[in-house]
Enzyme design. Structure first.
Site, PDB file in Angstrom:
ATOM      1  N   CYS A 116       0.829  -1.209   0.000  1.00  0.00           N
ATOM      2  CA  CYS A 116       0.000   0.000   0.000  1.00  0.00           C
ATOM      3  C   CYS A 116       0.866   1.263   0.000  1.00  0.00           C
ATOM      4  CB  CYS A 116      -0.969  -0.074   1.181  1.00  0.00           C
ATOM      5  SG  CYS A 116      -2.413   0.983   0.997  1.00  0.00           S
ATOM      6  N   HIS A 117       0.709   2.127   0.985  1.00  0.00           N
ATOM      7  CA  HIS A 117       1.484   3.369   1.043  1.00  0.00           C
ATOM      8  C   HIS A 117       2.909   3.149   1.555  1.00  0.00           C
ATOM      9  CE1 HIS A 117      -2.456   5.234   0.505  1.00  0.00           C
ATOM     10  NE2 HIS A 117      -1.823   6.342   0.169  1.00  0.00           N
TER      11      HIS A 117
END
Length: 189
Positions: A116-117
């Protein structure tokens, strides 16, 4: 088995990604070590989509204690590092010590995993250049600006880096993560 894996997060880290990783590595008999800017109870969050919202919504998640501070990390003591998502990477990517740790994992050819991030930390460390990575779709521009190629696959391996889009990518991501760790054991053994 009995590998040591760093799990990097902090306040605002994605709760499900963190707990799933911790439990998944423990299930394999590995030692998963939660590393954060400080050694204390972390406030994790949950991200999900709601009808009528253009982006995800954030809610408080579980709390989890960190085992180690970023400054205490000795890269040689670990087999791999996992950069978890949520909001934590937006400030963790400004930690020079963490960036150097990530670069050292890469220099040593050790496994770097990001979801993800968490990919934002890899990008800021300069490791996106000439790599194919995946991440949450709104991180695509950062990957491309960092010199990488964005993939729409749920999980992607490029040399010693494995990336995944979101917690919804856990099945594909962890199949690849454990295949890589097993491959490393076969080479070493």
């Amino acid at each position: 088995m009995n590998r040591k894996i760093l799990l990097v997060t902090g306040d605002g880290g994605e709760s499900y990604e963190t707990l799933y990783a911790l439990h998944r590595f423990q299930e394999e008999g590995d030692m998963a070590v939660i590393v954060a800017p400080s050694k204390r109870r972390l406030n994790l969050v949950m991200h999900d989509f709601e009808p009528g919202w253009d982006t995800y919504m954030e809610r408080p998640g579980y709390c989890l204690a960190s085992d180690l501070t970023i400054e205490e990390v000795v890269v040689d003591d670990y087999d791999a590092i996992l950069l978890l998502g949520g909001r934590a990477p937006e400030y963790l990517r400004n930690n020079g010590t963490l960036l150097e740790i990530v670069r050292e994992f890469d220099r040593q050819g050790k496994w770097l995993f990001a979801i993800c991030h968490g990919i934002q930390i890899l990008i800021t460390a300069g490791l996106a250049n000439n790599r194919t990575l995946t991440a949450y779709e709104h991180v695509r521009t950062e990957i491309e600006t960092g010199g990488g190629t964005y993939s729409t696959q749920q999980a992607v391996r490029d040399r010693n880096i494995v990336t995944a889009q979101t917690w919804q990518s856990h099945p594909e991501f962890y199949r690849e993560v454990f295949a890589c760790l097993k491959k490393a054991e076969l080479v070493e053994g």
